[in-house]
Write an enzyme that holds these catalytic residues in place. Structure first.
Site, PDB file in Angstrom:
ATOM      1  N   SER A   1      -1.510  -9.245  -7.690  1.00 30.53           N
ATOM      2  CA  SER A   1      -3.062  -8.523  -6.934  1.00 30.53           C
ATOM      3  C   SER A   1      -4.714  -9.580  -8.628  1.00 30.53           C
ATOM      4  CB  SER A   1      -3.616  -7.600  -7.528  1.00 30.53           C
ATOM      5  OG  SER A   1      -3.303  -7.114  -8.903  1.00 30.53           O
TER       6      SER A   1
ATOM      7  N   HIS B   1      -0.130  -6.454  -1.514  1.00 33.89           N
ATOM      8  CA  HIS B   1      -0.895  -7.287  -1.394  1.00 33.89           C
ATOM      9  C   HIS B   1      -0.281  -8.289  -0.280  1.00 33.89           C
ATOM     10  CE1 HIS B   1      -4.281  -6.061  -3.883  1.00 33.89           C
ATOM     11  NE2 HIS B   1      -3.224  -6.144  -4.475  1.00 33.89           N
TER      12      HIS B   1
ATOM     13  N   LYS C   1      -5.127  -1.159   1.891  1.00 31.42           N
ATOM     14  CA  LYS C   1      -5.026  -2.721   2.376  1.00 31.42           C
ATOM     15  C   LYS C   1      -5.242  -3.546   3.728  1.00 31.42           C
ATOM     16  CE  LYS C   1      -4.143  -2.915  -2.328  1.00 31.42           C
ATOM     17  NZ  LYS C   1      -4.962  -2.624  -3.024  1.00 31.42           N
TER      18      LYS C   1
END
Ligand code: PMP
Length: 390
Positions: free
Chosen positions: A173, A201, A232
């Site tokens: 990250s 991610h 995200k």
């Protein structure tokens, strides 16, 4: 927290900036238009009218909350739809959703690992993985970041009869680097360990279809558990695991963070599902995102701004010292650019970074403006001269 107090006193405190608009490639902060390159809104879907429309529809149909756990009263048809589609997308038999990504890690690892097990953890794994291991009572063994020799050494030293789970971020990250999944999978087979990848991610980011780290390496069948978040790429809030039906069945009946916590509210479940559908219909967003990240990487290199070796839309820019990092952050914000400063103790002393991250809908004009601001600020704050600028 001493650095925070010091930064406040110096007028350089860079956290909790309140946005006056939604999460997008440009936001308003203190009435000023600011380019957002510090968000995890990788596909640019938080403001997509189709996603917002799906959330409104669900709000009207199901109300504002589920008022309970998935286990008892809090399961909607919508949760099942989301789990079925996501499981299929990730090529796994089953999928289970949790209230957040953080709770997903707590809920998965604490359910499947116990006192007699070992969890093998990359040193740069996300905080939620560390907390999850503590909650599980398993023995935590860490290996140096991305060091496969060290991973093998650690695995070799675990007694053969113990359960072993290797957990790794797919994309780290902070550094934005990709884990060495082929080698992790090979070592897992050799030492009879299971593999769990935190793809917070990586979903919507890696692989031709945005299916994440396993797709990127062509190893979808070799990863036992894929964990991820809706906060995200999928433009919502919540988290999930995708795995075999047996493992999901077990987790959903024993996981305390899953059982004793309320389910994802209707609007959030619907926006995650709509985002997942858009990702499948518009895989070109994933390619756009990579193109934009490469444009910025090339730009930083051209300007001699030191960056970390990432291949993803997370690009760390080295600023080294805490104070210099806060000064640069403020100067960038004054020039209308939002980034995330990461200072000690979150990184080792002297290795501070600005975590920059990109969105599939950033325009070339926005990228050029951001690069111009970086150029101006970095030319005015050389490493040894930070003090004189304040
Ligand atoms: N894992 C990783 C690698 C993350 O970066 C994050 C969020 N920063 C999480 C898990 C937790 O996800 P959430 O914010 O949805 O709780």
């Amino acid at each position: 927290f001493v650095p925070a107090r010091e930064a406040q006193k110096a007028g350089l405190y860079p956290y909790f900036h309140a946005l006056e608009t939604g999460q997008d490639t440009e936001v308003l902060i203190g009435g000023k238009k600011t380019i957002m390159i510090g968000s995890n809104n990788y596909l640019g879907l938080t403001s997509d009218p189709r996603v917002v429309g799906a959330a409104i529809e669900a709000l009207e149909k199901y109300g504002s909350g589920c008022s309970g756990s998935r286990y008892l009263n809090g399961t909607l048809v919508l949760h099942h739809e989301l789990e079925n589609e996501l499981g299929r997308f990730l090529g796994k038999e089953a999928c289970l959703t949790f209230s957040t990504g953080f709770i997903s890690n707590l809920g998965i690892i604490s359910a499947i690992c116990g006192r007699n097990d070992y969890v093998v953890c990359d040193k740069e794994n996300h905080a939620s993985i560390y907390d999850a291991i503590r909650l599980s009572y398993a023995t935590m063994v860490r290996y140096e970041h991305d060091d496969m020799q060290d991973l093998e050494e650690v695995l070799k030293n675990i007694p053969e009869d113990k359960g072993k789970l290797i957990v790794t971020d797919g994309v780290f990250s902070m550094g934005g680097d990709i884990c060495n999944l082929p080698e992790i999978v090979r070592l897992a087979k050799k030492y009879n360990a299971r593999v769990m990848v935190d793809d917070a991610h990586a979903i919507g980011v890696l692989g031709a279809n945005g299916r994440g780290t396993a797709e990127h390496f062509g190893l979808e069948k070799e990863v036992d558990i894929i964990m991820g978040t809706f906060s995200k790429s999928l433009a919502s809030l919540g988290g999930y695991m995708a795995a075999s039906e047996n493992v999901v069945h077990y987790v959903k009946h024993v996981s305390r963070p899953f059982i004793f916590s309320a389910s994802i509210p209707p609007a959030n479940a619907a926006s995650a599902l709509k985002s997942l559908r858009i990702l499948q219909e518009e895989p070109e967003r994933v390619q756009n995102l990579m193109r934009i990240a490469n444009y910025m990487r090339d730009g930083f290199k051209r300007l001699n701004i030191p960056i970390g070796a990432s291949e993803t839309p997370i690009i760390p820019v080295f600023t080294y010292e805490n104070e210099r990092t806060f000064i640069i952050t403020r100067l960038l914000l004054e020039r209308g650019v939002f980034i995330n400063p990461v200072v000690a103790p979150a990184v080792p002393a002297g290795q501070c970074i600005l975590r920059t991250s990109y969105t599939a809908t950033h325009t070339e004009e926005q990228m050029n403006r951001a690069l111009d601001a970086f150029h101006e600020v970095f030319s005015s704050v050389p490493a040894h001269d930070a003090q004189t600028i304040v």
